[in-house]
Design a protein around this motif. Sequence first.
Motif, PDB file in Angstrom:
ATOM      1  N   LEU A  54     -33.514 -21.346 134.692  1.00 13.95           N
ATOM      2  CA  LEU A  54     -34.426 -20.976 133.607  1.00 13.95           C
ATOM      3  C   LEU A  54     -34.190 -21.826 132.367  1.00 13.95           C
ATOM      4  O   LEU A  54     -35.127 -22.142 131.636  1.00 13.95           O
ATOM      5  CB  LEU A  54     -34.268 -19.489 133.276  1.00 13.95           C
ATOM      6  N   ARG A  55     -32.946 -22.198 132.094  1.00 10.71           N
ATOM      7  CA  ARG A  55     -32.679 -23.132 131.000  1.00 10.71           C
ATOM      8  C   ARG A  55     -33.185 -24.522 131.362  1.00 10.71           C
ATOM      9  O   ARG A  55     -33.717 -25.244 130.510  1.00 10.71           O
ATOM     10  CB  ARG A  55     -31.179 -23.196 130.708  1.00 10.71           C
ATOM     11  N   LEU A  56     -33.019 -24.899 132.621  1.00 10.43           N
ATOM     12  CA  LEU A  56     -33.457 -26.222 133.071  1.00 10.43           C
ATOM     13  C   LEU A  56     -34.954 -26.402 132.872  1.00 10.43           C
ATOM     14  O   LEU A  56     -35.408 -27.475 132.457  1.00 10.43           O
ATOM     15  CB  LEU A  56     -33.093 -26.408 134.546  1.00 10.43           C
ATOM     16  N   ILE A  57     -35.744 -25.352 133.146  1.00 15.63           N
ATOM     17  CA  ILE A  57     -37.184 -25.429 132.935  1.00 15.63           C
ATOM     18  C   ILE A  57     -37.475 -25.759 131.471  1.00 15.63           C
ATOM     19  O   ILE A  57     -38.323 -26.609 131.151  1.00 15.63           O
ATOM     20  CB  ILE A  57     -37.853 -24.092 133.325  1.00 15.63           C
TER      21      ILE A  57
ATOM     22  N   GLU B  22     -45.700 -23.169 127.811  1.00 16.54           N
ATOM     23  CA  GLU B  22     -46.492 -21.965 128.075  1.00 16.54           C
ATOM     24  C   GLU B  22     -46.383 -21.577 129.543  1.00 16.54           C
ATOM     25  O   GLU B  22     -46.268 -20.392 129.878  1.00 16.54           O
ATOM     26  CB  GLU B  22     -47.952 -22.226 127.697  1.00 16.54           C
ATOM     27  N   ALA B  23     -46.394 -22.567 130.435  1.00 20.43           N
ATOM     28  CA  ALA B  23     -46.240 -22.280 131.858  1.00 20.43           C
ATOM     29  C   ALA B  23     -44.855 -21.707 132.147  1.00 20.43           C
ATOM     30  O   ALA B  23     -44.701 -20.810 132.977  1.00 20.43           O
ATOM     31  CB  ALA B  23     -46.471 -23.555 132.675  1.00 20.43           C
ATOM     32  N   ALA B  24     -43.832 -22.219 131.460  1.00 21.85           N
ATOM     33  CA  ALA B  24     -42.471 -21.691 131.629  1.00 21.85           C
ATOM     34  C   ALA B  24     -42.389 -20.244 131.173  1.00 21.85           C
ATOM     35  O   ALA B  24     -41.720 -19.417 131.801  1.00 21.85           O
ATOM     36  CB  ALA B  24     -41.480 -22.553 130.843  1.00 21.85           C
ATOM     37  N   ALA B  25     -43.091 -19.924 130.073  1.00 20.92           N
ATOM     38  CA  ALA B  25     -43.100 -18.537 129.585  1.00 20.92           C
ATOM     39  C   ALA B  25     -43.762 -17.615 130.597  1.00 20.92           C
ATOM     40  O   ALA B  25     -43.431 -16.425 130.669  1.00 20.92           O
ATOM     41  CB  ALA B  25     -43.824 -18.462 128.244  1.00 20.92           C
ATOM     42  N   GLY B  26     -44.692 -18.143 131.388  1.00 24.12           N
ATOM     43  CA  GLY B  26     -45.340 -17.329 132.407  1.00 24.12           C
ATOM     44  C   GLY B  26     -44.447 -17.028 133.593  1.00 24.12           C
ATOM     45  O   GLY B  26     -44.682 -16.068 134.324  1.00 24.12           O
ATOM     46  N   LEU B  27     -43.401 -17.830 133.798  1.00 25.69           N
ATOM     47  CA  LEU B  27     -42.474 -17.589 134.908  1.00 25.69           C
ATOM     48  C   LEU B  27     -41.541 -16.430 134.610  1.00 25.69           C
ATOM     49  O   LEU B  27     -41.181 -15.666 135.503  1.00 25.69           O
ATOM     50  CB  LEU B  27     -41.643 -18.853 135.198  1.00 25.69           C
ATOM     51  N   SER B  28     -41.116 -16.334 133.356  1.00 23.17           N
ATOM     52  CA  SER B  28     -40.126 -15.314 132.997  1.00 23.17           C
ATOM     53  C   SER B  28     -40.354 -14.881 131.560  1.00 23.17           C
ATOM     54  O   SER B  28     -40.644 -15.713 130.692  1.00 23.17           O
ATOM     55  CB  SER B  28     -38.705 -15.876 133.163  1.00 23.17           C
ATOM     56  N   ALA B  29     -40.194 -13.581 131.323  1.00 18.41           N
ATOM     57  CA  ALA B  29     -40.355 -13.056 129.967  1.00 18.41           C
ATOM     58  C   ALA B  29     -39.111 -13.246 129.118  1.00 18.41           C
ATOM     59  O   ALA B  29     -39.128 -12.972 127.919  1.00 18.41           O
ATOM     60  CB  ALA B  29     -40.702 -11.569 130.030  1.00 18.41           C
ATOM     61  N   THR B  30     -38.025 -13.724 129.711  1.00 17.91           N
ATOM     62  CA  THR B  30     -36.778 -13.944 128.971  1.00 17.91           C
ATOM     63  C   THR B  30     -36.912 -15.181 128.075  1.00 17.91           C
ATOM     64  O   THR B  30     -37.738 -16.066 128.342  1.00 17.91           O
ATOM     65  CB  THR B  30     -35.602 -14.147 129.938  1.00 17.91           C
ATOM     66  N   PRO B  31     -36.096 -15.288 127.006  1.00 16.16           N
ATOM     67  CA  PRO B  31     -36.234 -16.399 126.057  1.00 16.16           C
ATOM     68  C   PRO B  31     -35.407 -17.633 126.398  1.00 16.16           C
ATOM     69  O   PRO B  31     -35.289 -18.528 125.574  1.00 16.16           O
ATOM     70  CB  PRO B  31     -35.728 -15.781 124.747  1.00 16.16           C
ATOM     71  N   TYR B  32     -34.842 -17.707 127.613  1.00 15.71           N
ATOM     72  CA  TYR B  32     -33.933 -18.814 127.932  1.00 15.71           C
ATOM     73  C   TYR B  32     -34.637 -20.170 127.887  1.00 15.71           C
ATOM     74  O   TYR B  32     -34.095 -21.147 127.362  1.00 15.71           O
ATOM     75  CB  TYR B  32     -33.298 -18.599 129.311  1.00 15.71           C
ATOM     76  N   ALA B  33     -35.837 -20.251 128.455  1.00 15.91           N
ATOM     77  CA  ALA B  33     -36.557 -21.532 128.466  1.00 15.91           C
ATOM     78  C   ALA B  33     -36.927 -21.955 127.050  1.00 15.91           C
ATOM     79  O   ALA B  33     -36.787 -23.131 126.683  1.00 15.91           O
ATOM     80  CB  ALA B  33     -37.807 -21.425 129.342  1.00 15.91           C
ATOM     81  N   GLN B  34     -37.399 -21.009 126.227  1.00 13.68           N
ATOM     82  CA  GLN B  34     -37.785 -21.343 124.856  1.00 13.68           C
ATOM     83  C   GLN B  34     -36.594 -21.834 124.039  1.00 13.68           C
ATOM     84  O   GLN B  34     -36.703 -22.778 123.261  1.00 13.68           O
ATOM     85  CB  GLN B  34     -38.415 -20.121 124.180  1.00 13.68           C
ATOM     86  N   SER B  35     -35.443 -21.192 124.227  1.00 10.99           N
ATOM     87  CA  SER B  35     -34.239 -21.611 123.494  1.00 10.99           C
ATOM     88  C   SER B  35     -33.825 -23.021 123.898  1.00 10.99           C
ATOM     89  O   SER B  35     -33.462 -23.843 123.051  1.00 10.99           O
ATOM     90  CB  SER B  35     -33.095 -20.625 123.754  1.00 10.99           C
ATOM     91  N   ALA B  36     -33.880 -23.309 125.199  1.00 12.19           N
ATOM     92  CA  ALA B  36     -33.527 -24.649 125.667  1.00 12.19           C
ATOM     93  C   ALA B  36     -34.516 -25.687 125.144  1.00 12.19           C
ATOM     94  O   ALA B  36     -34.137 -26.798 124.755  1.00 12.19           O
ATOM     95  CB  ALA B  36     -33.487 -24.673 127.198  1.00 12.19           C
ATOM     96  N   TYR B  37     -35.805 -25.333 125.139  1.00  9.66           N
ATOM     97  CA  TYR B  37     -36.845 -26.235 124.610  1.00  9.66           C
ATOM     98  C   TYR B  37     -36.550 -26.601 123.158  1.00  9.66           C
ATOM     99  O   TYR B  37     -36.577 -27.780 122.772  1.00  9.66           O
ATOM    100  CB  TYR B  37     -38.199 -25.544 124.732  1.00  9.66           C
ATOM    101  N   ALA B  38     -36.255 -25.582 122.343  1.00  9.17           N
ATOM    102  CA  ALA B  38     -35.984 -25.834 120.928  1.00  9.17           C
ATOM    103  C   ALA B  38     -34.699 -26.626 120.733  1.00  9.17           C
ATOM    104  O   ALA B  38     -34.583 -27.409 119.789  1.00  9.17           O
ATOM    105  CB  ALA B  38     -35.895 -24.505 120.174  1.00  9.17           C
ATOM    106  N   THR B  39     -33.745 -26.445 121.640  1.00  7.67           N
ATOM    107  CA  THR B  39     -32.474 -27.170 121.532  1.00  7.67           C
ATOM    108  C   THR B  39     -32.656 -28.664 121.744  1.00  7.67           C
ATOM    109  O   THR B  39     -32.098 -29.480 121.015  1.00  7.67           O
ATOM    110  CB  THR B  39     -31.463 -26.616 122.552  1.00  7.67           C
ATOM    111  N   VAL B  40     -33.456 -29.043 122.752  1.00  9.27           N
ATOM    112  CA  VAL B  40     -33.545 -30.457 123.117  1.00  9.27           C
ATOM    113  C   VAL B  40     -34.725 -31.168 122.481  1.00  9.27           C
ATOM    114  O   VAL B  40     -34.782 -32.403 122.520  1.00  9.27           O
ATOM    115  CB  VAL B  40     -33.634 -30.614 124.656  1.00  9.27           C
TER     116      VAL B  40
END
Length: 531
Positions: A477-480, A494-512
């Motif tokens: 989920l972080r990798l996405i 937005e597609a990543a947010a549709g896979l999971s309601a958790t904030p892991y992908a968004q946090s990783a996106y903002a990090t990189v």
Amino acid sequence: MNLLHNPIFLLLLVIVLGELLGKARLWNLSLGSSSIIFVALAFGHFGYTLPAEVQTIGLAMFIYAVGLQAGPGFLSSFRNHGLIMALLVLIMTAVGIGVTYLCCRLFGFDAGIGAGLLAGAMTSTPSLAAAVELLGPDQAPAAYGVTYGFGIIGVALAVKLLPALLRRDIAREEEQLARELAEINPPITFQHIEVSNPNLFGKRVVDIFLKSIAPVTITRLLRKGAAEPILVGADTVLEEGDRLRVVGRPADLEKVQLYIGRPVEGEIAFDRVLTKKDIVVSKREFAGATLGFFNFREVFNVQVARITRNGVDLPADANTRLHLGDVLHAVGDERSLRNISRIVGNDLKATYDISLLPILLGLLLGMLLGQITLPLPLIGDFTLGTTGGALLAGLLLGARYQTGRLIWEIPTTGNRLIRDLGLALFMAAVGTTAGTTFVATLQSYGLPLLFSGMLVTLLPVAVGALLGLWLLRIRFLRLIGVLVGGMTSASGLEAAAGLSATPYAQSAYATVYPVALISKIIAVKVLFLLV
């Protein structure tokens, strides 16, 4: 139709048709909100376009909401995983440069076409700006127009397909990440400990300096031979055989056991005189106040055992600053608990109220930050632009949480509304604009450019997915989030947010994202030197 030349009507029509198309499922796969861009391209092809300002405000709203949500955990996320994730983004950028260079040599593209190809396929508008500055406005924008459409669509499709291609169970991935976070930030529990250390007999709780050993709280005390426990305060005197309920994290409870005495079984329960209650902090005037400010123990004879924030338990330390929505787990007299509930609010609905002023101020700050130009070595003048400025503002204000009486944090439902609306505006506007030249540019530069764009979009994602998952061991989920951040893809997020309601992908996106933004500007200049 005259109505189609009305930008408001056209905007609503594109978004509504896109949302309807996004609900269609084929082989259990749907595009979701990403399908808005398909509709927008069709309208753009027939000459119906939306103002560029719609794209700007939509992108700012979307990215600001992402930064605001990721802000509180951004620094800790970067400390824990950021270096590895940033390395993967640099590898993806290098792959993009390499594939673009090979396509230029294979199909005879010059530097202008190559720069536009790289910028469009990797969905980086700042890279296009750098290409125009280096090479002029003749060829790079055309190549960008051909490849940008698939850049947006391709990353979103890749994100949708990756779980099936890599055989990843999203629910299981969420559980694994939850366990990992629980190890980093263990839940707070309690332990009953009998006082057997002679050095503590006859001493007040305040004089044993328990907080210097571990961040724990003594909430109840059952005297030897007594039937009813009492609340523990700073002046409570400890005696041999006293049984204490100590609240804290498991590792901290083990430390204080060595100091106080042995753990014991059994319950230390109150009768009808004292009770437990969960109280929600819902009054905005108390957001940012410390727990010690209320002095609940001395004023109300109430003990706060722990605080729960966003599902995470925190120690009830006097210096802990309260946030809206915090849950205070308190023990005391029923009447006192009712008084405390009235003081802090205890109205869950009130925590979902959204104030418009902080949102507008945050967006305004993002626009201002995006205009700042920084001279960087080897790169030249660097401007964050709308995307970078909005993200930086969101990260800073999300981490800050509060300034005076302004609370920057937005409830999850409100944040999602702003994010989804912003993304819809962005995709509708950019799609209609790209649609006007899409077919003509494709005819001029041919299928090789479109094919090259597909390679430059998909190969960095594929290499990043394989290396990130099996070599760098990044959780899926972080990798996405890293993949869509590395491609600076709003539709992919937005597609990543549709896979999971958790904030892991968004946090990783903002990090990189900052790393991806700068690396792609450098990539255009490197490609210019190679071609």
